[in-house]
Design a protein around this motif. Structure first.
Motif, PDB file in Angstrom:
ATOM      1  N   CYS A 153       0.836  -1.189   0.000  1.00 14.01           N
ATOM      2  CA  CYS A 153       0.000   0.000   0.000  1.00 14.01           C
ATOM      3  C   CYS A 153       0.879   1.251   0.000  1.00 14.01           C
ATOM      4  O   CYS A 153       1.754   1.393   0.836  1.00 14.01           O
ATOM      5  CB  CYS A 153      -0.893  -0.033   1.229  1.00 14.01           C
ATOM      6  SG  CYS A 153      -2.065   1.301   1.287  1.00 14.01           S
ATOM      7  N   ALA A 154       0.633   2.153  -0.938  1.00 10.83           N
ATOM      8  CA  ALA A 154       1.457   3.351  -1.083  1.00 10.83           C
ATOM      9  C   ALA A 154       0.831   4.579  -0.443  1.00 10.83           C
ATOM     10  O   ALA A 154       1.180   5.698  -0.776  1.00 10.83           O
ATOM     11  CB  ALA A 154       1.717   3.609  -2.569  1.00 10.83           C
ATOM     12  N   TRP A 155      -0.100   4.393   0.468  1.00  8.27           N
ATOM     13  CA  TRP A 155      -0.687   5.538   1.139  1.00  8.27           C
ATOM     14  C   TRP A 155       0.399   6.306   1.875  1.00  8.27           C
ATOM     15  O   TRP A 155       1.285   5.707   2.486  1.00  8.27           O
ATOM     16  CB  TRP A 155      -1.739   5.105   2.146  1.00  8.27           C
ATOM     17  CG  TRP A 155      -2.962   4.479   1.561  1.00  8.27           C
ATOM     18  CD1 TRP A 155      -3.376   4.533   0.273  1.00  8.27           C
ATOM     19  CD2 TRP A 155      -3.924   3.694   2.250  1.00  8.27           C
ATOM     20  NE1 TRP A 155      -4.548   3.836   0.115  1.00  8.27           N
ATOM     21  CE2 TRP A 155      -4.900   3.315   1.321  1.00  8.27           C
ATOM     22  CE3 TRP A 155      -4.054   3.282   3.563  1.00  8.27           C
ATOM     23  CZ2 TRP A 155      -6.003   2.547   1.662  1.00  8.27           C
ATOM     24  CZ3 TRP A 155      -5.140   2.514   3.913  1.00  8.27           C
ATOM     25  CH2 TRP A 155      -6.117   2.151   2.971  1.00  8.27           C
ATOM     26  N   PRO A 156       0.332   7.626   1.878  1.00 11.77           N
ATOM     27  CA  PRO A 156       1.356   8.392   2.574  1.00 11.77           C
ATOM     28  C   PRO A 156       1.107   8.507   4.075  1.00 11.77           C
ATOM     29  O   PRO A 156       2.003   8.887   4.821  1.00 11.77           O
ATOM     30  CB  PRO A 156       1.292   9.768   1.911  1.00 11.77           C
ATOM     31  CG  PRO A 156      -0.106   9.870   1.397  1.00 11.77           C
ATOM     32  CD  PRO A 156      -0.519   8.466   1.046  1.00 11.77           C
ATOM     33  N   TYR A 157      -0.129   8.186   4.535  1.00 14.20           N
ATOM     34  CA  TYR A 157      -0.424   8.364   5.956  1.00 14.20           C
ATOM     35  C   TYR A 157      -1.527   7.412   6.407  1.00 14.20           C
ATOM     36  O   TYR A 157      -2.254   6.838   5.593  1.00 14.20           O
ATOM     37  CB  TYR A 157      -0.837   9.822   6.235  1.00 14.20           C
ATOM     38  CG  TYR A 157      -2.064  10.269   5.461  1.00 14.20           C
ATOM     39  CD1 TYR A 157      -3.355  10.024   5.945  1.00 14.20           C
ATOM     40  CD2 TYR A 157      -1.943  10.954   4.257  1.00 14.20           C
ATOM     41  CE1 TYR A 157      -4.468  10.440   5.238  1.00 14.20           C
ATOM     42  CE2 TYR A 157      -3.058  11.378   3.550  1.00 14.20           C
ATOM     43  CZ  TYR A 157      -4.320  11.119   4.046  1.00 14.20           C
ATOM     44  OH  TYR A 157      -5.423  11.517   3.336  1.00 14.20           O
ATOM     45  N   MET A 162      -0.567  -2.957  14.469  1.00 15.08           N
ATOM     46  CA  MET A 162      -0.779  -3.348  13.074  1.00 15.08           C
ATOM     47  C   MET A 162      -0.077  -2.366  12.140  1.00 15.08           C
ATOM     48  O   MET A 162       0.596  -2.764  11.194  1.00 15.08           O
ATOM     49  CB  MET A 162      -2.277  -3.408  12.752  1.00 15.08           C
ATOM     50  CG  MET A 162      -3.000  -4.571  13.401  1.00 15.08           C
ATOM     51  SD  MET A 162      -4.813  -4.446  13.307  1.00 15.08           S
ATOM     52  CE  MET A 162      -5.102  -4.287  11.555  1.00 15.08           C
ATOM     53  N   ALA A 163      -0.234  -1.062  12.412  1.00 12.06           N
ATOM     54  CA  ALA A 163       0.415  -0.042  11.577  1.00 12.06           C
ATOM     55  C   ALA A 163       1.931  -0.182  11.633  1.00 12.06           C
ATOM     56  O   ALA A 163       2.611  -0.113  10.604  1.00 12.06           O
ATOM     57  CB  ALA A 163      -0.013   1.351  12.028  1.00 12.06           C
ATOM     58  N   PRO A 175       5.172   0.334   8.322  1.00 14.64           N
ATOM     59  CA  PRO A 175       6.158   1.141   9.060  1.00 14.64           C
ATOM     60  C   PRO A 175       6.556   2.427   8.337  1.00 14.64           C
ATOM     61  O   PRO A 175       6.995   3.376   8.973  1.00 14.64           O
ATOM     62  CB  PRO A 175       7.347   0.197   9.215  1.00 14.64           C
ATOM     63  CG  PRO A 175       7.207  -0.783   8.097  1.00 14.64           C
ATOM     64  CD  PRO A 175       5.724  -0.947   7.888  1.00 14.64           C
ATOM     65  N   GLN A 176       6.383   2.469   7.011  1.00 12.71           N
ATOM     66  CA  GLN A 176       6.771   3.654   6.244  1.00 12.71           C
ATOM     67  C   GLN A 176       5.687   4.731   6.237  1.00 12.71           C
ATOM     68  O   GLN A 176       5.920   5.837   5.774  1.00 12.71           O
ATOM     69  CB  GLN A 176       7.135   3.270   4.800  1.00 12.71           C
ATOM     70  CG  GLN A 176       5.958   2.876   3.932  1.00 12.71           C
ATOM     71  CD  GLN A 176       5.448   1.449   4.124  1.00 12.71           C
ATOM     72  OE1 GLN A 176       5.782   0.770   5.093  1.00 12.71           O
ATOM     73  NE2 GLN A 176       4.622   0.987   3.199  1.00 12.71           N
TER      74      GLN A 176
END
Length: 193
Positions: A43-47, A162-163, A168-169
């Protein structure tokens, strides 16, 4: 792409001023490949927690690209027609009503699981229908996006754990609590009751 464009423009031409476009969480995930599901996708979500304001990032996934085009079409139409209300609803995996065995708690998530590429999100069919009804009843002119989703919950792990383990990014910009988990539902609640 053609179907969405034709329907949106035809609706506007005959005077429709409320349009809900069904988009997809995949418009935001940066997935690659022509398959809707990518077992190696991250997943490339930024936040986190995720919300309807996630930036468009379809990768080169043709399905996701078609959803981004539909979102942009609705956005452009609201710029042209000031009285038009348009909402792009980004659904995750919608669990069919007959899938009684699907549980919010899941033991089997692995680091290469396709659900990770969609932020461990899902939605029941009943909640999808209820949310669409609430959205259409409370639409106001302009364009917006809504991410209508629930978080899977892995037994024995908090949402923060979980996050940390799976994302972690990702920057954590708000609470990861029991109410929404990895999904921020506050804008939906504010707009739709």
């Amino acid at each position: 792409v053609a179907m969405n464009s034709h329907v949106f423009y035809a609706a506007v031409d005959v005077g429709v001023r409320r349009i809900i476009g069904i988009s997809s969480v995949q418009a935001t995930t940066g997935m690659h490949g022509s398959k809707a599901w990518s077992p190696s996708g991250q997943c490339a979500w930024p936040y986190l927690p995720a919300d309807g304001e996630l930036p468009r990032n379809p990768g080169n996934n043709t399905y996701a690209l078609s959803k981004v085009f539909a979102e942009r079409t609705l956005e452009a139409l609201t710029e042209e027609y000031a009285d038009l209300a348009a909402v792009a609803v980004r659904f995750p995996y919608v669990v069919p009503a007959r899938a009684n065995k699907f549980r919010r708690y899941n033991h089997g998530v692995r680091l290469n699981d396709h659900r990770l590429s969609e932020g461990l999100s899902y939605l029941s069919m009943a909640d999808a229908c209820t949310s669409l009804q609430a959205i259409v009843e409370r639409m106001t002119p302009g364009y917006r996006q809504a991410f209508v989703a629930q978080s899977l919950k892995i037994r024995g792990m908090s949402y923060a754990e979980m996050a940390e383990r799976f994302y972690p990014q990702h920057q954590v910009t708000g609470p990861l609590d029991a109410a929404g988990g990895l999904i921020d539902l506050s804008a939906l609640q504010d707009h739709n009751g």
